[in-house]
Design a protein around this motif. Sequence first.
Motif, PDB file in Angstrom:
ATOM      1  N   UNK A 388       0.809  -1.224   0.000  1.00 27.51           N
ATOM      2  CA  UNK A 388       0.000   0.000   0.000  1.00 27.51           C
ATOM      3  C   UNK A 388       0.839   1.270   0.000  1.00 27.51           C
ATOM      4  N   UNK A 389       1.946   1.280   0.748  1.00 31.50           N
ATOM      5  CA  UNK A 389       2.818   2.453   0.811  1.00 31.50           C
ATOM      6  C   UNK A 389       4.265   2.099   0.435  1.00 31.50           C
ATOM      7  N   UNK A 390       4.436   1.048  -0.318  1.00 33.37           N
ATOM      8  CA  UNK A 390       5.783   0.628  -0.721  1.00 33.37           C
ATOM      9  C   UNK A 390       6.451   1.699  -1.579  1.00 33.37           C
ATOM     10  N   UNK A 391       7.756   1.841  -1.425  1.00 32.34           N
ATOM     11  CA  UNK A 391       8.567   2.761  -2.236  1.00 32.34           C
ATOM     12  C   UNK A 391       8.168   4.223  -2.075  1.00 32.34           C
ATOM     13  N   UNK A 392       7.542   4.570  -0.966  1.00 31.92           N
ATOM     14  CA  UNK A 392       7.307   5.986  -0.652  1.00 31.92           C
ATOM     15  C   UNK A 392       8.571   6.482   0.040  1.00 31.92           C
ATOM     16  N   UNK A 393       9.552   6.886  -0.753  1.00 33.49           N
ATOM     17  CA  UNK A 393      10.894   7.053  -0.195  1.00 33.49           C
ATOM     18  C   UNK A 393      11.124   8.366   0.537  1.00 33.49           C
ATOM     19  N   UNK A 394      10.079   9.227   0.646  1.00 32.96           N
ATOM     20  CA  UNK A 394      10.191  10.425   1.488  1.00 32.96           C
ATOM     21  C   UNK A 394       9.392  10.289   2.778  1.00 32.96           C
ATOM     22  N   UNK A 395       8.683   9.184   2.927  1.00 32.62           N
ATOM     23  CA  UNK A 395       7.816   8.984   4.084  1.00 32.62           C
ATOM     24  C   UNK A 395       8.652   8.807   5.349  1.00 32.62           C
ATOM     25  N   UNK A 396       8.400   9.690   6.345  1.00 31.44           N
ATOM     26  CA  UNK A 396       9.200   9.678   7.565  1.00 31.44           C
ATOM     27  C   UNK A 396       8.450   9.131   8.770  1.00 31.44           C
ATOM     28  N   UNK A 397       7.135   9.358   8.848  1.00 32.65           N
ATOM     29  CA  UNK A 397       6.397   8.911  10.028  1.00 32.65           C
ATOM     30  C   UNK A 397       5.031   8.357   9.639  1.00 32.65           C
ATOM     31  N   UNK A 398       4.599   7.364  10.406  1.00 32.71           N
ATOM     32  CA  UNK A 398       3.323   6.687  10.164  1.00 32.71           C
ATOM     33  C   UNK A 398       2.635   6.471  11.500  1.00 32.71           C
TER      34      UNK A 398
END
Length: 548
Positions: A388-398
């Motif tokens: 669902x959020x694979x390769x979101x390479x700027x994602x820092x927090x969830x």
Amino acid sequence: MKKSILGVILTLCIITAFFQCVAGAEIIDSGNCGSRGSNVSWTLDDEGTLTISGTGEIADNYTDWDFSEVKKLVVENGITRIGNSAFGICRNLTDVSLPDSIISIGEWAFSECRTLTSIIIPNSVTDIGIGAFEHCHELANVTISENLNSLSKGIFSDCRSLTNIQIPEKIESIDETAFYNCKALTDIEVHPNNSNYCSENGILFNKNKTKLLIYPICKSHVEYVIPEGVTELGKFAFYNCTALTDITIPSSMTSLKGLSLNSCTALTNIITSNDNPQYSSNDGVLFNKSGTVLIKYPSGKQDEEYIIPEGVTDIDSDAFNGSQILKTVKIPDSMKVIGDNAFCDCRKLSDINFPNGVETIGYHAFENCNRLTSIIIPNSVTSIGHFAFADCDSLKSIVLSDNITNIKAKTFQYCVSLTEITIPKSVTSIENNAFYRCDAMTDIYYSGTTDDWGKISVNTGNNTIENAKLHCIYPKFKITENKIIQNISDFSGSATVIIAHFQDGVLERITYETIYLEASQEFSLSDVESGDKVFVWNSIEGMMPLTE
């Protein structure tokens, strides 16, 4: 005398050269390549000609010849089948000669023969396996056997130089991926006596023209009106048609998915007939007739922000897939479902909200959204799909929903900037590679105890979370009937009670005071009314919420 000797030497040189020319190329390697019960051998000469001779079938996945050395292939009469992957990755192969004895060509038999420019498939061939000529980038001319029964899955996919194709009379089935990503294709012509298919202006339809199967990628038209009578589109009907800006859906259309229009990077306007009972459009965006399902947002629209209308409950699969410009999408409170691949490859998307009410986030839903930096999944969400959020390479927090029970395989893989995640106590399993290569992970905030954390089933490929620092932020107090009640017995110390006072949903004021609690102690709240929100915070633990 010297002249006589020189003359003899010269004569010998000429004779030697003559016989070398007559002898031809030298055999440098050979072997047997037949399947069980076959008598098939091969030779490879120093000019790169691979010759197959004998009787019977070439074995599947045969690898003894040097693929890089093969430039020309000669299959002699007597060979009945070319095995799976037999000549795959012969990337220097330019010339192929096949005999009339060939009946079958196996799966991926010539895949990735990237310099092969033409192929004549003899009329003896009745069966060709999946992907047989896929990734043959220079393949421009194909003659298909007149006795072939079907064009299998991916048979000519990614043949980037193929401009036109002739479908023979006896073809009974054409897989929808047969010409996938054939970027130069302009015309598909069908034999007029074919009982299953027809073409119009080079566009492939079923025989009665109720289904549009393939619109050739390289057609230059910027506008296309789907003919009246067409009721459905093939899975990849308009895939990667980069010239199209406007497409009109007829009143007869009853089955349409966003995937059919993926990668149409110039598409800005989807128009529907007012008489269509299934579909409607709003500002060029395709919806179902009632406006509750957003089916397709044109990839080429130039707006940086899109506000989904109130009342929409579902974002359909592939709805925003590959949008080129969008940076912000505002989702209404009515939303329930975010479908599979819904925002996949929206590489400029940096701002999206998840309202409380969303229940499902599909697989690959936000994959490759490279500018998303943080996400908060509301507690209404009960399911998040694979990748669902694979390769979101700027994602820092969830922050995950409190109602998620398992984190599925590869959900967050390659989120290389991810440093922290909040995981609820409800999670019982973390599947394979859910956090694969999330190498920046430093902190996990967990709403249970360390004992609870130890009970979670963590599968392989999740070393990054196993090595991160665990912070247990489970509730230490509960608030019931205007009372703060100690939730565990081992906590004592000062805390701050914060009360947010609301009137008709609008925050009016905030009050707070410091309290000191020990085991089994209660603290009564007198200044709380219906609609107010109460929190207990402990500054020592970094302002983590201590209440449910």
